[in-house]
Design a protein around this motif. Sequence first.
Motif, PDB file in Angstrom:
ATOM      1  N   LEU A 182     -41.902   8.320 -20.803  1.00  0.00           N
ATOM      2  CA  LEU A 182     -40.796   7.596 -20.181  1.00  0.00           C
ATOM      3  C   LEU A 182     -41.033   7.436 -18.688  1.00  0.00           C
ATOM      4  N   VAL A 183     -41.430   8.506 -18.036  1.00  0.00           N
ATOM      5  CA  VAL A 183     -41.670   8.457 -16.592  1.00  0.00           C
ATOM      6  C   VAL A 183     -42.914   7.638 -16.284  1.00  0.00           C
ATOM      7  N   GLU A 184     -43.960   7.800 -17.087  1.00  0.00           N
ATOM      8  CA  GLU A 184     -45.202   7.067 -16.846  1.00  0.00           C
ATOM      9  C   GLU A 184     -44.995   5.557 -16.987  1.00  0.00           C
ATOM     10  N   ALA A 185     -44.188   5.152 -17.963  1.00  0.00           N
ATOM     11  CA  ALA A 185     -43.905   3.729 -18.137  1.00  0.00           C
ATOM     12  C   ALA A 185     -43.205   3.159 -16.910  1.00  0.00           C
ATOM     13  N   ILE A 191     -41.934   1.097 -10.320  1.00  0.00           N
ATOM     14  CA  ILE A 191     -40.642   1.604  -9.855  1.00  0.00           C
ATOM     15  C   ILE A 191     -40.883   2.811  -8.963  1.00  0.00           C
ATOM     16  N   SER A 192     -40.196   2.883  -7.832  1.00  0.00           N
ATOM     17  CA  SER A 192     -40.377   3.970  -6.882  1.00  0.00           C
ATOM     18  C   SER A 192     -39.866   5.283  -7.465  1.00  0.00           C
ATOM     19  N   ARG A 199     -32.071   6.087 -11.420  1.00  0.00           N
ATOM     20  CA  ARG A 199     -31.718   5.053 -12.390  1.00  0.00           C
ATOM     21  C   ARG A 199     -32.172   5.375 -13.818  1.00  0.00           C
ATOM     22  N   ILE A 200     -33.150   6.249 -13.976  1.00  0.00           N
ATOM     23  CA  ILE A 200     -33.679   6.520 -15.317  1.00  0.00           C
ATOM     24  C   ILE A 200     -33.425   7.969 -15.730  1.00  0.00           C
TER      25      ILE A 200
END
Length: 567
Positions: A182-185, A191-192, A199-200
């Motif tokens: 999720l973070v890698e995508a 995205i910063s 936001r995620i």
Amino acid sequence: MIRRPVMGRPHRLGGEHLLVSLLVLYVSFTTLWPLARLFSAAFQPGEDGTPLGLMLTTLASRSALRALSGTLQTALLSVAVSTVIGVALAFAVSLLKLRTRAALTFLILIPLIVPSQTMALAWIELFGAQSPILKPLGLAPPPGSTNPLYSTGGIALVMGIEHMPLVFIAVRAALRALPADLVEAARILGISPGRIGLRIVLPIVMPSVLAGSLIAFAAAIGNFGVPALLGIPGRISVLTTLIYQRLNGFGPAAAGQVATLALVLAAMAALTIVLRNIVTTRIAVPLPAGTPFVPTRRAPVIEFLLWIVVLILSLVPLAALTMTALLPAIGVAFGPDTISLDQFRAVLDNPTVRRAFANSLLLAVITAAISMLVAVPLAFLSQRRTNPVLRLLDFVIEGPWVVPGTVVALGMILAFLKPLPLIGLSLYGTMAILVIAYLSRFLPLVLRPVAAAAQSADPALDEAARITGAGLNRRILSIFLPGVLPAAAAGAILVVMTALNELTLSTLLWSSGKETIGVMIFALQYEGNSTGAAAVAVLSTLLVLSLAGGATLIGSSMPKGTLPWLE
């Protein structure tokens, strides 16, 4: 050969039924009976015979409404503090690659490990007019002025920092389960890191944030140490201190009134736990299975700033407390020529203080030992049977840990004030009532780690022993106990750490000759002997931290999550 196990089965089941019956009697005596007496006292009719008249009269009084308002104000403000700090620290520790992650985690949890009254006393010394840290810097309040912590905001600040680890633990557990994909995508999309977090990641862990905040709220409404040390001097009334003052002023004659106040606390705590369960079961976002996120981004500047924040929250107040204990008297400037161990010698030479340490150690060890003896067979039966009685016992056992300690203590007074049937003895005013209260309150600290270890045990071993005709005692002692013993030992250490400096139960249940460490710290500070109270608090904190160190040494053999400061 084939029929022998079948013929022996009723006997073995009879042994299990006997064990369940003994556990039911134990929980009924230590928990159900006191809570039942509490309910019966609160639901008495009024003086004119009106149903629920006593409850309605008590709740309509100005003092009760003022205390309820104070409880809600301080609790809600403290939750705001706990949430903001706890979430920020959890994100930093979990999402950044830190060289000192383990040390930072332990220090973040210090406010939860150190007793409530000790942390309150530490913050009092830090912000007082004679602060050994702020005064040399010119930041202390003017001499003779009131400590700024003796206010609603001060109570909320100290309670917020004390309960911050509860939010930190909940949010960090969610972040550790965050899928790396999720973070890698998000990173691939450009995205910063800041937007990824806000936001995620934050929306995903928001249910854990809410759950941790609700736990912090439940802890805040039941907190006695901080409102007692900060609120009573500042004339800030909350429900826990009002109950204490009513019992001190009117004794058992006020039992019905304080029972009503205690039920209000219990109802608020129960509602909070229900809301937490709704959040965790119905609102939580199911995460896809995958490789857990492992931080790769180093941030040395942020790590440095983290250390400053954590030291201010955890160690600076304790440093002020220690420096105060090293002074011969309040008002003396701290310096090389004024440092003295006189206060430590004085408290150690005081027979009442020595007795308090001995009483607390005795109570803690007895509570830990008996809790282990109860938790092991209860976990054994619970993991292997779907008996509804066991499920009910599990629910009842959680009650005294979830509801405020004031509620538990009041239930003990009402249950054991009158002589017990058959033996004709009253336990009120004896060490026995403290033991029963501690057993009721702290059993979950042992049961939960043992139950977690039991879930990972292989049930085939017990089934094989059953088929070969092994009795219940042998199966528990020879097969089940070795596998859960490290968890039981860890739970016992947690009980000792918690019970050593317990204040809420002890303040309402102690009597002459039955003083505890928490009672002595509170009494010395209340009498104006701040340096003596600081010395006792420092000694008790060193004792607790040494136990935490001992638990850490055997942490590798404990179930994951038993000690929250371990990775």
